[in-house]
Structure formats: C-alpha cells, structure tokens
Design an enzyme around this catalytic site. Structure first.
Site, PDB file in Angstrom:
ATOM      1  N   ASP A 115       0.831  -1.205   0.000  1.00  0.00           N
ATOM      2  CA  ASP A 115       0.000   0.000   0.000  1.00  0.00           C
ATOM      3  C   ASP A 115       0.864   1.254   0.000  1.00  0.00           C
ATOM      4  O   ASP A 115       2.081   1.190   0.193  1.00  0.00           O
ATOM      5  CB  ASP A 115      -0.923   0.002   1.235  1.00  0.00           C
ATOM      6  CG  ASP A 115      -0.184  -0.295   2.532  1.00  0.00           C
ATOM      7  OD1 ASP A 115       1.056  -0.204   2.554  1.00  0.00           O
ATOM      8  OD2 ASP A 115      -0.851  -0.631   3.529  1.00  0.00           O
TER       9      ASP A 115
ATOM     10  N   ASN B 166      -6.937  -2.460  14.593  1.00  0.00           N
ATOM     11  CA  ASN B 166      -8.342  -2.783  14.321  1.00  0.00           C
ATOM     12  C   ASN B 166      -8.469  -4.018  13.423  1.00  0.00           C
ATOM     13  O   ASN B 166      -9.535  -4.293  12.887  1.00  0.00           O
ATOM     14  CB  ASN B 166      -9.056  -1.583  13.686  1.00  0.00           C
ATOM     15  CG  ASN B 166      -8.407  -1.148  12.384  1.00  0.00           C
ATOM     16  OD1 ASN B 166      -7.478  -1.792  11.890  1.00  0.00           O
ATOM     17  ND2 ASN B 166      -8.886  -0.045  11.812  1.00  0.00           N
TER      18      ASN B 166
ATOM     19  N   HIS C 269      -6.709  -4.478  10.611  1.00  0.00           N
ATOM     20  CA  HIS C 269      -6.470  -4.243   9.183  1.00  0.00           C
ATOM     21  C   HIS C 269      -5.186  -4.907   8.701  1.00  0.00           C
ATOM     22  O   HIS C 269      -4.246  -5.101   9.465  1.00  0.00           O
ATOM     23  CB  HIS C 269      -6.528  -2.753   8.823  1.00  0.00           C
ATOM     24  CG  HIS C 269      -5.349  -1.919   9.210  1.00  0.00           C
ATOM     25  ND1 HIS C 269      -5.484  -0.658   9.756  1.00  0.00           N
ATOM     26  CD2 HIS C 269      -4.019  -2.126   9.121  1.00  0.00           C
ATOM     27  CE1 HIS C 269      -4.289  -0.150   9.970  1.00  0.00           C
ATOM     28  NE2 HIS C 269      -3.380  -1.005   9.601  1.00  0.00           N
TER      29      HIS C 269
ATOM     30  N   GLU D 170      -9.383  -1.564   5.854  1.00  0.00           N
ATOM     31  CA  GLU D 170      -9.993  -1.239   7.133  1.00  0.00           C
ATOM     32  C   GLU D 170     -11.241  -2.104   7.370  1.00  0.00           C
ATOM     33  O   GLU D 170     -11.818  -2.629   6.414  1.00  0.00           O
ATOM     34  CB  GLU D 170     -10.404   0.235   7.145  1.00  0.00           C
ATOM     35  CG  GLU D 170      -9.245   1.207   6.926  1.00  0.00           C
ATOM     36  CD  GLU D 170      -8.335   1.356   8.148  1.00  0.00           C
ATOM     37  OE1 GLU D 170      -8.295   0.453   9.010  1.00  0.00           O
ATOM     38  OE2 GLU D 170      -7.635   2.367   8.221  1.00  0.00           O
TER      39      GLU D 170
HETATM   40  O1  LIG Z   1       3.598  -2.510  12.381  1.00  0.00           O
HETATM   41  P1  LIG Z   1       2.777  -1.374  12.858  1.00  0.00           P
HETATM   42  O2  LIG Z   1       3.532  -0.079  12.816  1.00  0.00           O
HETATM   43  O3  LIG Z   1       2.119  -1.634  14.167  1.00  0.00           O
HETATM   44  O4  LIG Z   1       1.624  -1.202  11.798  1.00  0.00           O
HETATM   45  C1  LIG Z   1       0.678  -2.188  11.573  1.00  0.00           C
HETATM   46  C2  LIG Z   1      -0.007  -1.943  10.264  1.00  0.00           C
HETATM   47  O5  LIG Z   1      -0.407  -0.619  10.151  1.00  0.00           O
HETATM   48  C3  LIG Z   1       0.082  -0.046   8.953  1.00  0.00           C
HETATM   49  O6  LIG Z   1       1.274   0.646   9.236  1.00  0.00           O
HETATM   50  C4  LIG Z   1      -0.932   0.865   8.359  1.00  0.00           C
HETATM   51  O7  LIG Z   1      -1.490   1.632   9.335  1.00  0.00           O
HETATM   52  C5  LIG Z   1       0.340  -1.210   8.075  1.00  0.00           C
HETATM   53  O8  LIG Z   1       1.182  -0.890   7.022  1.00  0.00           O
HETATM   54  C6  LIG Z   1       0.877  -2.177   9.072  1.00  0.00           C
HETATM   55  O9  LIG Z   1       0.783  -3.463   8.616  1.00  0.00           O
END
Ligand SMILES: O=P(O)(O)OC[C@H]1O[C@](O)(CO)[C@@H](O)[C@@H]1O
Length: 253
Positions: A67, A136, A138, A143
C-alpha cells in the site's frame, strides 16, 4: 495455519527473515509482497545483515508493496517508497526497476489501482506476502467494513489508523486521509502469507484474527481460509490468544 511463538521481537524478526530468506534462496526470481509499519523493520534488518554476509542475493527478486498513501510524493519521508528505500532497498542488491508500489501521485484512483493490480498479475503473482497487523485488524490498508474488497482500491483511512500513524508525521493533520492498497482478494491470492505481530496492544485483536469468526469487521480474520499462512508473534502479542489445538493449526514454540 502455522503459529510460531517467539520469545521476543528480535527472535520474531529473525524467524521471519529466515522464512523470507528461504524463499529467496529456493526461488531467486520470486515475487515478495512487502509491508511497511514498525513491525517488519527488524526482519528487514536481518535480511540486510544476511545479504552483506553473502548469504542472500536479491538480484532477481521482484517486490510488490502492499500500500501507499494517496498524494504523497515518492521522496516524501512519510511515503512508503521512501520507507522501503531507507529500511531495505538501499542496502541490498534488489534492482530499483523490480520494486513496485502503488503510484501515490496518480490522482485517478481507479487507474492507480487497476494499474497496480495488473502489475501484480503480470509478475505471475506474489509468492510470499509479508503482513503487519493494525490494531483494528487491518492488513495493508484494508480497514474494517461490510465486505472483503477483492482488488486494489482506494480507502479512506479509519480514524484509529490516522491516530496510530500520526507518530510518523509532524502534525496529525499531515496524515493523508486516503491510501491505495492491495485488496483482501489480492492478498489472499499470494501463494504464501507471513503475518507478524508484536506487542501486548495487539493481543486482543490477534485472538480475534485467529479464533474469531471470519468477518470483514476484522479484515485479517480471512487469513483463517488461506491454505498456507504462517503467523509469527512474540509472547506479548500471544498473551491473550487462545492457542488450543484446532484442526489445521500447528503451533511451534
Ligand atoms: O507494524 P505497525 O507499525 O504496528 O503497523 C501495523 C499496520 O499498520 C500499517 O502501518 C498501516 O497503518 C500497516 O502498514 C501495518 O501493517
């Protein structure tokens, strides 16, 4: 589903890198699906280390990132191309022309997404997709919602995602409100999936991902249906997870 219990974040990262490394060694022209966020940074650290030690060669590897924010220039320090360059690409011998990410500067969302979906298809598809987990549930920027999106699409980020990601920006208002992401279908078409989860704050959602009903309200729960998914989680992330024996589930200490 294989679940690896890692003692800590470093062990999680080493185990994840060894799975990716094995893919690269066994299939030097593999297509790796890559992820951003803080979780895979340690994994990229091990891949860089093993590349410098002469153990891994990325000359034939192609990459597809999950993404990127819509509207950020590729050289923006919060953009995901910049992130990948800083955390992995500039330290290994992957060819820049073999690295792919949605075109954040394309204002026509449909075009950006259909072009990216085509790029993935034309590569022959992702061999191994690396994923982090949002608080959440995702994956990528998919989302929670009413349906599982099949293909790459443009999303409006959930307030909680903007909140979680504002730590990387100077001001909360600077976090873009939209992003381009692989769809759940795009992710599920990967031949193998590797989900990394670290920290106590992800434990509740990880339990729902693994044991809860499969629902678009917890996008990562769809992984229960994937034939080749590996989850590597540290002790903290597993602290609230019910790891009882289930059909099709193998747990590795
Ligand atoms: O590894 P983190 O920083 O907790 O992020 C978890 C997820 O959230 C994101 O950074 C997007 O918000 C994703 O790219 C990632 O998989």
């Amino acid at each position: 589903m294989k679940i690896y219990k890692a003692e800590n974040y470093d062990k999680l990262s080493e185990r994840a890198a060894s799975i990716i490394g094995a893919e690269v060694v066994s299939n030097p022209e593999c297509v790796l699906g890559l992820a951003t966020g803080s979780t895979p940074v340690g994994t990229y650290g091990y891949l860089k280390k093993w590349y410098h030690a002469g153990l891994l060669d990325f000359a034939g590897v192609r990459s597809m990132n999950l993404d990127d924010y819509k509207g950020l220039k590729p050289d923006n320090e919060q953009g995901y191309y910049y992130f990948m360059k800083q955390n992995l690409f500039q330290d290994i011998n992957i060819k820049p022309e073999n690295t792919h990410i949605p075109d954040s500067m394309e204002t026509d969302s449909e075009k950006a997404c259909s072009d990216y979906e085509r790029t993935i298809e034309e590569s022959g598809g992702v061999d191994l997709q690396l994923l982090g987990l949002g608080h959440n549930g995702h994956i990528g920027f998919n989302e929670p919602g009413e349906i599982f999106e099949k293909n790459c699409h443009c999303v409006t980020l959930a307030a909680s995602t903007v909140e979680a990601n504002k730590r990387f920006f100077e001001r909360a208002e600077d976090v873009p409100s939209q992003a381009y992401t692989m769809g759940i279908g795009t992710i599920m078409r990967a031949k193998k999936i590797l989900l990394l989860v670290s920290g106590k704050d992800k434990s509740g959602i990880l339990n729902r991902v693994i044991n809860g009903p499969v629902t678009p309200k917890v996008p990562a729960s769809i992984l229960q249906f994937h034939p080749d998914v590996t989850i590597i989680a540290d002790k903290d992330a597993l602290s609230e997870v019910d790891l009882q024996e289930r059909k099709g589930r193998t747990i590795y200490e």
